[in-house]
Design a protein around this motif. Structure first.
Motif, mmCIF file in Angstrom:
data_model
loop_
_atom_site.group_PDB
_atom_site.id
_atom_site.type_symbol
_atom_site.label_atom_id
_atom_site.label_comp_id
_atom_site.label_asym_id
_atom_site.label_seq_id
_atom_site.Cartn_x
_atom_site.Cartn_y
_atom_site.Cartn_z
ATOM 1 N N TYR A 162 0.643 1.967 2.433
ATOM 2 C CA TYR A 162 -0.496 1.409 3.144
ATOM 3 C C TYR A 162 -0.860 2.277 4.349
ATOM 4 C CZ TYR A 162 -3.090 -2.109 5.875
ATOM 5 O OH TYR A 162 -4.027 -2.794 6.595
ATOM 6 N N GLU A 163 0.151 2.737 5.094
ATOM 7 C CA GLU A 163 -0.112 3.550 6.290
ATOM 8 C C GLU A 163 -0.673 4.920 5.936
ATOM 9 O OE1 GLU A 163 -0.454 3.135 9.340
ATOM 10 O OE2 GLU A 163 0.273 1.101 9.534
ATOM 11 N N VAL A 164 -0.270 5.480 4.789
ATOM 12 C CA VAL A 164 -0.829 6.772 4.374
ATOM 13 C C VAL A 164 -2.314 6.616 4.070
ATOM 14 C CG1 VAL A 164 -0.798 8.566 2.598
ATOM 15 C CG2 VAL A 164 1.350 7.731 3.568
ATOM 16 N N VAL A 165 -2.694 5.504 3.443
ATOM 17 C CA VAL A 165 -4.120 5.250 3.205
ATOM 18 C C VAL A 165 -4.868 5.267 4.533
ATOM 19 C CG1 VAL A 165 -5.826 3.559 2.430
ATOM 20 C CG2 VAL A 165 -3.747 3.908 1.101
ATOM 21 N N ARG A 166 -4.374 4.537 5.505
ATOM 22 C CA ARG A 166 -5.031 4.466 6.808
ATOM 23 C C ARG A 166 -5.068 5.820 7.506
ATOM 24 N NH1 ARG A 166 -5.155 -0.140 9.908
ATOM 25 N NH2 ARG A 166 -3.897 0.859 11.538
ATOM 26 N N THR A 167 -3.998 6.593 7.365
ATOM 27 C CA THR A 167 -3.934 7.902 8.020
ATOM 28 C C THR A 167 -4.931 8.879 7.404
ATOM 29 O OG1 THR A 167 -1.597 7.586 8.579
ATOM 30 C CG2 THR A 167 -2.429 9.843 8.561
ATOM 31 N N LEU A 168 -5.002 8.916 6.075
ATOM 32 C CA LEU A 168 -5.942 9.831 5.418
ATOM 33 C C LEU A 168 -7.390 9.422 5.694
ATOM 34 C CD1 LEU A 168 -4.184 10.430 1.972
ATOM 35 C CD2 LEU A 168 -4.098 11.836 4.035
ATOM 36 N N VAL A 169 -7.653 8.122 5.716
ATOM 37 C CA VAL A 169 -9.006 7.654 6.058
ATOM 38 C C VAL A 169 -9.331 8.032 7.496
ATOM 39 C CG1 VAL A 169 -10.430 5.604 6.439
ATOM 40 C CG2 VAL A 169 -9.028 5.784 4.370
ATOM 41 N N GLY A 170 -8.374 7.866 8.408
ATOM 42 C CA GLY A 170 -8.598 8.219 9.804
ATOM 43 C C GLY A 170 -8.974 9.678 9.985
ATOM 44 N N ARG A 171 -8.463 10.544 9.117
ATOM 45 C CA ARG A 171 -8.793 11.973 9.176
ATOM 46 C C ARG A 171 -10.101 12.302 8.467
ATOM 47 N NH1 ARG A 171 -5.504 16.156 10.513
ATOM 48 N NH2 ARG A 171 -3.485 15.646 11.438
ATOM 49 N N GLY A 172 -10.756 11.291 7.925
ATOM 50 C CA GLY A 172 -12.054 11.523 7.292
ATOM 51 C C GLY A 172 -11.980 12.039 5.876
ATOM 52 N N LEU A 173 -10.834 11.846 5.201
ATOM 53 C CA LEU A 173 -10.663 12.364 3.840
ATOM 54 C C LEU A 173 -11.163 11.409 2.769
ATOM 55 C CD1 LEU A 173 -7.108 13.968 4.197
ATOM 56 C CD2 LEU A 173 -9.361 15.072 4.348
ATOM 57 N N GLY A 174 -11.670 10.254 3.168
ATOM 58 C CA GLY A 174 -12.170 9.294 2.207
ATOM 59 C C GLY A 174 -12.191 7.907 2.819
ATOM 60 N N TYR A 175 -12.569 6.917 2.010
ATOM 61 C CA TYR A 175 -12.544 5.531 2.451
ATOM 62 C C TYR A 175 -11.403 4.812 1.730
ATOM 63 C CZ TYR A 175 -14.635 4.305 -2.064
ATOM 64 O OH TYR A 175 -14.852 4.144 -3.407
ATOM 65 N N GLY A 176 -11.028 3.652 2.234
ATOM 66 C CA GLY A 176 -10.006 2.846 1.584
ATOM 67 C C GLY A 176 -10.487 1.432 1.382
ATOM 68 N N VAL A 177 -9.909 0.754 0.399
ATOM 69 C CA VAL A 177 -10.175 -0.658 0.166
ATOM 70 C C VAL A 177 -8.835 -1.380 0.240
ATOM 71 C CG1 VAL A 177 -11.059 -2.410 -1.417
ATOM 72 C CG2 VAL A 177 -12.162 -0.158 -1.297
ATOM 73 N N ASN A 189 -3.990 -5.834 13.471
ATOM 74 C CA ASN A 189 -4.693 -5.789 14.755
ATOM 75 C C ASN A 189 -4.870 -4.361 15.248
ATOM 76 O OD1 ASN A 189 -4.932 -8.586 14.934
ATOM 77 N ND2 ASN A 189 -2.892 -8.794 15.843
ATOM 78 N N ASN A 190 -4.005 -3.461 14.776
ATOM 79 C CA ASN A 190 -4.066 -2.058 15.187
ATOM 80 C C ASN A 190 -5.283 -1.386 14.555
ATOM 81 O OD1 ASN A 190 -3.612 0.552 15.966
ATOM 82 N ND2 ASN A 190 -1.768 0.841 14.743
ATOM 83 N N THR A 191 -6.213 -0.922 15.377
ATOM 84 C CA THR A 191 -7.443 -0.314 14.866
ATOM 85 C C THR A 191 -7.363 1.202 14.788
ATOM 86 O OG1 THR A 191 -8.362 -0.295 17.107
ATOM 87 C CG2 THR A 191 -8.883 -2.199 15.702
ATOM 88 N N SER A 192 -6.161 1.748 14.876
ATOM 89 C CA SER A 192 -5.967 3.196 14.769
ATOM 90 C C SER A 192 -4.973 3.515 13.663
ATOM 91 C CB SER A 192 -5.445 3.781 16.091
ATOM 92 O OG SER A 192 -6.372 3.566 17.132
ATOM 93 N N SER A 193 -5.072 4.720 13.123
ATOM 94 C CA SER A 193 -4.133 5.158 12.103
ATOM 95 C C SER A 193 -2.799 5.516 12.746
ATOM 96 C CB SER A 193 -4.686 6.376 11.366
ATOM 97 O OG SER A 193 -4.662 7.523 12.221
ATOM 98 N N TYR A 194 -1.839 5.856 11.927
ATOM 99 C CA TYR A 194 -0.513 6.226 12.412
ATOM 100 C C TYR A 194 -0.587 7.393 13.391
ATOM 101 C CZ TYR A 194 4.437 7.563 12.215
ATOM 102 O OH TYR A 194 5.726 7.873 12.542
ATOM 103 N N GLU A 195 -1.552 8.301 13.166
ATOM 104 C CA GLU A 195 -1.710 9.467 14.034
ATOM 105 C C GLU A 195 -2.597 9.184 15.244
ATOM 106 O OE1 GLU A 195 -1.341 13.291 11.132
ATOM 107 O OE2 GLU A 195 -3.232 12.170 11.011
ATOM 108 N N GLY A 196 -3.167 7.982 15.313
ATOM 109 C CA GLY A 196 -3.999 7.628 16.451
ATOM 110 C C GLY A 196 -5.487 7.780 16.223
ATOM 111 N N TYR A 197 -5.913 8.172 15.001
ATOM 112 C CA TYR A 197 -7.339 8.284 14.725
ATOM 113 C C TYR A 197 -7.949 6.881 14.606
ATOM 114 C CZ TYR A 197 -6.635 13.247 13.706
ATOM 115 O OH TYR A 197 -6.329 14.569 13.791
ATOM 116 N N PRO A 198 -9.085 6.620 15.238
ATOM 117 C CA PRO A 198 -9.695 5.282 15.194
ATOM 118 C C PRO A 198 -10.256 4.951 13.814
ATOM 119 C CG PRO A 198 -11.141 6.823 16.334
ATOM 120 C CD PRO A 198 -9.853 7.554 16.091
ATOM 121 N N LEU A 199 -10.127 3.683 13.447
ATOM 122 C CA LEU A 199 -10.611 3.179 12.166
ATOM 123 C C LEU A 199 -11.548 2.009 12.405
ATOM 124 C CD1 LEU A 199 -7.142 3.050 10.357
ATOM 125 C CD2 LEU A 199 -8.956 4.716 9.881
#
Length: 326
Positions: free
Chosen positions: A232-247, A253-263
């Motif tokens: 689940y966190e890898v999905v959020r991290t890759l989306v945060g980097r702009g590599l695609g969208y996730g469903v 409650n955390n609105t940032s990816s593991y690396e801190g990119y906003p989602l």
């Protein structure tokens, strides 16, 4: 209470058979039970004599495989041993305080929501109960409830093999996650039709992947999958980097990816049916008082204390149990 006849075999003999079958070798069972291999071998031989049936096939180097009769005996023996252990615990806790282990199965993306409350709040209320956690995908839960490997499990609404008892806790619809600078980030809602030509980061963990793809299929769409991941966190991290969208379904409650990119989170238009989260437990065997208490605790807590969750009464009755989520 009248006892027809005292059996000619013991719980110890049964436990030796069950342990050897579970571990696959007599030597491994001997090491776990701190007895000699010959003691286990002789015990199983004596049990076979009393039962009048071959219970296992012993291979070279102490390998062991149960026969059909052995599987039947081992299954019933497991229930007898568990009941005996429960009796012993009840006698030792005559003050009425719950004690003993509960093995909890949990779908990984539900773990952040379910497990902290159980470990902290239920654990504080019942300090002599030991909670053991098994995080696993729902396809791997098959048989674990009925065999006794898992006492209770928290899963997304789905068709679990067998017919376990179940109770719904809450429900949530799937949503789309995007990078904060995504061209669709300013939209109030998004349509699957607008996403279908864009790269998707798919949470490829049953039943999440089936549920996500079924939403597209229902609208005659085929998503363009760029990356698959079971995390689940890898999905959020890759989306945060702009590599695609996730469903996804799970909402943090955390609105940032593991690396801190906003989602950003966007609801799907038209609305999709919410998916319920359930607690399930075996239907073919009795559960302990402590497991029953945990189920009551979870049911009471998650139906009254969660914010931002769809009330159970609003779940469409036509929702299909086979189409479950992340």
């Amino acid at each position: 209470m009248y006892i027809d006849q005292v059996p000619n075999f013991s719980l110890r003999q049964l436990s030796y058979l069950v342990t050897a079958a579970r571990l696959g070798t007599i030597s491994a069972a001997a090491a776990e039970l701190h007895v000699s291999s010959s003691a286990i071998s002789d015990s199983i031989t004596a049990l076979e004599h009393e039962m009048g049936a071959q219970l296992c096939i012993r291979k070279k180097a102490h390998g062991l495989v149960l026969t059909a009769a052995g599987k039947q005996v081992a299954a019933r023996a497991t229930s007898l041993i568990n009941e005996a252990n429960e009796l012993e615990r009840d006698l030792k806790t005559s003050d009425g305080e719950l004690a003993g282990p509960i093995t909890i199965g949990c779908y990984p993306t539900l773990a952040p929501m379910i497990l902290p409350v159980l470990l902290a709040e239920f654990g504080e209320q019942h300090p002599r109960v030991s909670l053991e956690i098994v995080e696993t995908t729902q396809d791997k839960l098959a048989g674990k409830l009925e065999s006794g490997e898992i006492d209770v499990a928290f899963v997304y609404e789905t068709l679990i093999p067998g017919t376990p008892n179940h109770a719904q806790l809450f429900a949530q619809p799937a949503h789309v996650i995007l990078a904060a600078d995504d061209p669709f980030a300013s939209r109030e809602m998004v349509r699957l039709e607008d996403l279908v030509e864009r790269d998707m980061i798919l949470l490829d963990s049953p039943p999440s992947s089936q549920h996500t793809l079924s939403m597209f299929t229902a609208r005659g769409l085929q998503p363009k999958i760029r990356h698959r991941t079971t995390s689940y966190e890898v999905v959020r991290t890759l989306v945060g980097r702009g590599l695609g969208y996730g469903v996804l379904v799970q909402r943090l409650n955390n609105t940032s990816s593991y690396e801190g990119y906003p989602l950003v989170v966007k609801e799907i238009e038209p609305a999709v049916e919410p998916v319920a989260v359930e607690v399930i437990w075996p239907a073919s065997r009795a559960i302990s008082n402590r497991t029953h208490t945990l189920i009551e605790f979870a049911t009471n807590f998650y139906t009254t204390n969660q914010r931002g969750i769809t009330p159970l009464a609003s779940i469409p009755k036509k929702a299909k149990r086979a189409e479950s989520p992340k």
